[in-house]
Design a protein around this motif. Structure first.
Motif, PDB file in Angstrom:
ATOM      1  N   MET A 117      55.571 -25.032 -29.358  1.00 49.39           N
ATOM      2  CA  MET A 117      55.657 -26.365 -29.938  1.00 49.39           C
ATOM      3  C   MET A 117      55.062 -27.364 -28.952  1.00 49.39           C
ATOM      4  SD  MET A 117      56.894 -25.468 -32.741  1.00 49.39           S
ATOM      5  CE  MET A 117      57.208 -27.030 -33.565  1.00 49.39           C
ATOM      6  N   MET A 118      54.462 -28.423 -29.471  1.00 47.48           N
ATOM      7  CA  MET A 118      53.747 -29.382 -28.634  1.00 47.48           C
ATOM      8  C   MET A 118      54.579 -30.654 -28.397  1.00 47.48           C
ATOM      9  SD  MET A 118      50.182 -28.716 -30.667  1.00 47.48           S
ATOM     10  CE  MET A 118      49.373 -30.230 -30.170  1.00 47.48           C
ATOM     11  N   TYR A 119      54.720 -31.475 -29.424  1.00 46.62           N
ATOM     12  CA  TYR A 119      55.445 -32.746 -29.339  1.00 46.62           C
ATOM     13  C   TYR A 119      55.614 -33.246 -30.773  1.00 46.62           C
ATOM     14  CZ  TYR A 119      50.676 -34.345 -30.008  1.00 46.62           C
ATOM     15  OH  TYR A 119      49.413 -34.503 -30.516  1.00 46.62           O
ATOM     16  N   LEU A 285      50.841 -33.405 -18.908  1.00 41.14           N
ATOM     17  CA  LEU A 285      51.510 -34.696 -18.768  1.00 41.14           C
ATOM     18  C   LEU A 285      50.567 -35.776 -18.244  1.00 41.14           C
ATOM     19  CD1 LEU A 285      54.943 -33.485 -17.382  1.00 41.14           C
ATOM     20  CD2 LEU A 285      54.590 -34.749 -19.521  1.00 41.14           C
ATOM     21  N   LYS A 286      49.594 -35.393 -17.449  1.00 42.37           N
ATOM     22  CA  LYS A 286      48.617 -36.370 -16.962  1.00 42.37           C
ATOM     23  C   LYS A 286      47.757 -36.900 -18.099  1.00 42.37           C
ATOM     24  CE  LYS A 286      48.234 -34.333 -12.332  1.00 42.37           C
ATOM     25  NZ  LYS A 286      47.354 -33.605 -11.380  1.00 42.37           N
ATOM     26  N   VAL A 287      47.581 -36.097 -19.120  1.00 36.22           N
ATOM     27  CA  VAL A 287      46.747 -36.472 -20.252  1.00 36.22           C
ATOM     28  C   VAL A 287      47.543 -37.203 -21.315  1.00 36.22           C
ATOM     29  CG1 VAL A 287      45.348 -35.540 -22.143  1.00 36.22           C
ATOM     30  CG2 VAL A 287      45.132 -34.611 -19.834  1.00 36.22           C
ATOM     31  N   TYR A 288      48.752 -36.714 -21.595  1.00 31.76           N
ATOM     32  CA  TYR A 288      49.580 -37.304 -22.653  1.00 31.76           C
ATOM     33  C   TYR A 288      51.051 -37.213 -22.273  1.00 31.76           C
ATOM     34  CZ  TYR A 288      51.887 -38.098 -27.102  1.00 31.76           C
ATOM     35  OH  TYR A 288      52.704 -38.588 -28.077  1.00 31.76           O
ATOM     36  N   PRO A 289      51.722 -38.364 -22.078  1.00 30.28           N
ATOM     37  CA  PRO A 289      53.128 -38.346 -21.650  1.00 30.28           C
ATOM     38  C   PRO A 289      54.056 -37.590 -22.597  1.00 30.28           C
ATOM     39  CG  PRO A 289      52.195 -40.548 -21.410  1.00 30.28           C
ATOM     40  CD  PRO A 289      51.178 -39.733 -22.151  1.00 30.28           C
ATOM     41  N   GLY A 290      53.707 -37.543 -23.893  1.00 33.57           N
ATOM     42  CA  GLY A 290      54.535 -36.838 -24.863  1.00 33.57           C
ATOM     43  C   GLY A 290      54.574 -35.338 -24.643  1.00 33.57           C
ATOM     44  N   ALA A 291      53.717 -34.830 -23.739  1.00 27.46           N
ATOM     45  CA  ALA A 291      53.752 -33.400 -23.413  1.00 27.46           C
ATOM     46  C   ALA A 291      55.039 -33.016 -22.702  1.00 27.46           C
ATOM     47  CB  ALA A 291      52.540 -33.021 -22.569  1.00 27.46           C
ATOM     48  N   GLU A 297      61.922 -24.020 -24.306  1.00 23.07           N
ATOM     49  CA  GLU A 297      63.178 -24.199 -25.047  1.00 23.07           C
ATOM     50  C   GLU A 297      62.931 -24.885 -26.387  1.00 23.07           C
ATOM     51  OE1 GLU A 297      63.921 -23.373 -20.922  1.00 23.07           O
ATOM     52  OE2 GLU A 297      62.685 -24.942 -21.844  1.00 23.07           O
ATOM     53  N   ASN A 298      62.085 -25.916 -26.400  1.00 24.14           N
ATOM     54  CA  ASN A 298      61.760 -26.590 -27.658  1.00 24.14           C
ATOM     55  C   ASN A 298      60.986 -25.676 -28.594  1.00 24.14           C
ATOM     56  OD1 ASN A 298      63.036 -29.026 -27.142  1.00 24.14           O
ATOM     57  ND2 ASN A 298      61.203 -30.017 -26.320  1.00 24.14           N
ATOM     58  N   ALA A 299      60.160 -24.823 -28.026  1.00 25.44           N
ATOM     59  CA  ALA A 299      59.398 -23.887 -28.854  1.00 25.44           C
ATOM     60  C   ALA A 299      60.335 -22.999 -29.660  1.00 25.44           C
ATOM     61  CB  ALA A 299      58.487 -23.032 -27.978  1.00 25.44           C
ATOM     62  N   VAL A 300      61.274 -22.374 -28.971  1.00 25.29           N
ATOM     63  CA  VAL A 300      62.191 -21.446 -29.648  1.00 25.29           C
ATOM     64  C   VAL A 300      63.099 -22.190 -30.631  1.00 25.29           C
ATOM     65  CG1 VAL A 300      64.087 -19.822 -29.287  1.00 25.29           C
ATOM     66  CG2 VAL A 300      62.111 -19.802 -27.745  1.00 25.29           C
ATOM     67  N   GLY A 319      64.059 -15.405 -20.100  1.00 22.75           N
ATOM     68  CA  GLY A 319      65.472 -15.391 -20.447  1.00 22.75           C
ATOM     69  C   GLY A 319      65.862 -16.075 -21.740  1.00 22.75           C
ATOM     70  N   LEU A 320      64.883 -16.380 -22.605  1.00 24.16           N
ATOM     71  CA  LEU A 320      65.206 -17.007 -23.884  1.00 24.16           C
ATOM     72  C   LEU A 320      65.324 -15.955 -24.980  1.00 24.16           C
ATOM     73  CD1 LEU A 320      62.797 -20.091 -23.817  1.00 24.16           C
ATOM     74  CD2 LEU A 320      65.244 -20.041 -23.283  1.00 24.16           C
ATOM     75  N   GLU A 321      66.280 -16.161 -25.882  1.00 20.12           N
ATOM     76  CA  GLU A 321      66.440 -15.248 -27.012  1.00 20.12           C
ATOM     77  C   GLU A 321      65.606 -15.740 -28.184  1.00 20.12           C
ATOM     78  OE1 GLU A 321      70.387 -14.332 -28.178  1.00 20.12           O
ATOM     79  OE2 GLU A 321      71.099 -14.019 -26.128  1.00 20.12           O
ATOM     80  N   VAL A 322      64.870 -14.819 -28.798  1.00 22.41           N
ATOM     81  CA  VAL A 322      64.060 -15.146 -29.964  1.00 22.41           C
ATOM     82  C   VAL A 322      64.592 -14.337 -31.139  1.00 22.41           C
ATOM     83  CG1 VAL A 322      61.745 -15.211 -30.947  1.00 22.41           C
ATOM     84  CG2 VAL A 322      62.055 -15.512 -28.471  1.00 22.41           C
ATOM     85  N   PRO A 323      65.123 -15.009 -32.173  1.00 20.06           N
ATOM     86  CA  PRO A 323      65.647 -14.290 -33.335  1.00 20.06           C
ATOM     87  C   PRO A 323      64.577 -13.411 -33.974  1.00 20.06           C
ATOM     88  CG  PRO A 323      66.250 -16.607 -33.417  1.00 20.06           C
ATOM     89  CD  PRO A 323      65.264 -16.471 -32.313  1.00 20.06           C
TER      90      PRO A 323
END
Length: 329
Positions: A117-119, A285-291, A297-300, A319-323
């Motif tokens: 996920m991006m933003y 982040l240098k290109v776009y603060p919303g990064a 964590e947001n991706a999952v 260490g992240l769980e992916v359903p």
């Protein structure tokens, strides 16, 4: 805030141009060419995609990546499905319907998978002050640009405006890019321009330096109607001070953006691309603060479609769980 953003944008556009020119030359046979479908130059996808291209070219062995200007979300899905691009930056609502063969992709599921996920993209309905437009319902009878053909903005506009009782046949439809929106508002050839984009975006910032703009607010009832109709839309705001002359928070809706790839891409390749992205988030982040929202964590948590196995490999490694239902087969 304005000057650093513009400086970063200019740097990335210059980089993307160099990379684009290089793509016409002979590419080292040992290198894998990765094309990234982005959007127009007046939004965030293009500089964000340029930053990804820089990260991947520098930090993923034997990869040459380049960001390409496209019609954005819908076109990027089709390009990835056909294998004409490898990676696409798209809005979550488009991703969901494309993957499942719904809506504009009815009966034709697209061969894509999520990478990360991006933003969030925030829906901006922009008019000039003094236009008399104060609510979404005031768009009726006006000249409204709903977004360029093949874009996520146009896709979302169709859903949002119908939900709030302002269908396309109630106003004069224009389909312009973000830069064209700004120019048409300056020239008074449209009354309203719509952007679905990560704020702040350069084309609106530039418009606000020469003209007094307003962002049309959603009422509580508007937000309720939209979020009940589409599960991946959420209440949001355009924050006060984000653009010159916008002095109060403006209620609106938003949708997450997702980086997708063709499902045929090898697992190790996707693993390496995803790993490099998160390990070099500081460059994004240098290109776009919303990064700052570009996290594993947001991706999952927020992905609207299953992940490519290469992305899953990375998430599990940290260490992240992916359903199981979020793993593309």
């Amino acid at each position: 805030m304005r000057r650093p953003f513009h400086l970063s944008l200019m740097v990335v556009l210059a980089l993307a141009l160099v990379l684009g020119l290089g793509a016409t030359e002979k590419v080292d046979a040992r290198k894998q060419f990765i094309s990234i479908g982005t959007g127009g130059t007046g939004g965030v996808y293009y500089p964000y995609g340029g930053a990804l291209a820089e990260i991947w070219t520098r930090h993923v062995k034997d990869v040459q990546a380049v960001a390409e200007v496209t019609g954005a979300s819908v076109e990027n899905v089709k390009l990835a499905h056909k294998g004409e691009t490898v990676v696409g930056l798209i809005m979550g609502d488009v991703a969901y319907e494309a993957y499942h063969g719904l809506g504009r992709f009815e009966g034709k599921p697209q061969k894509i998978a999520a990478m990360f996920m991006m933003y969030p993209n925030v829906y901006h309905v922009v008019a000039l002050k003094g236009s008399g437009i104060k609510t979404l319902q005031d768009l009726k009878g006006k000249r409204v640009s709903v977004g360029s053909p093949g874009s996520g903005t146009e896709y979302m506009s169709n859903l949002v405006l119908h939900a709030v009782g302002v269908p396309y046949d109630s106003f004069e439809v224009r389909r312009l890019s973000f830069v064209e929106n700004a120019n048409a508002l300056r020239d008074h050839t449209i009354d309203v321009g719509i952007w679905c984009v990560g704020p702040p975006t350069s084309s609106i910032m530039d418009l606000a330096t020469t003209h007094d703009i307003m962002i049309v607010p959603f009422s509580d009832e508007d937000i309720k109607k939209v979020t009940e109709k589409v599960k991946y839309y959420a209440p949001s705001v355009v924050p006060a001070g984000m653009y010159k002359g916008v002095d109060e928070d403006v209620p609106t809706v938003s949708v997450w953006n997702v980086a997708i790839c063709t499902r045929d891409l090898p697992e190790d390749m996707v693993y390496n691309l995803v790993k490099a992205t998160f390990e070099h988030q500081d460059y994004l982040l240098k290109v776009y603060p919303g990064a700052k929202y570009t996290t594993a964590e947001n991706a999952v948590k927020y992905s609207p479609i299953p992940f490519h196995p290469g992305a899953v490999k990375y998430f599990k490694e940290i260490g992240l769980e992916v359903p199981e239902d979020k793993i593309a087969k």
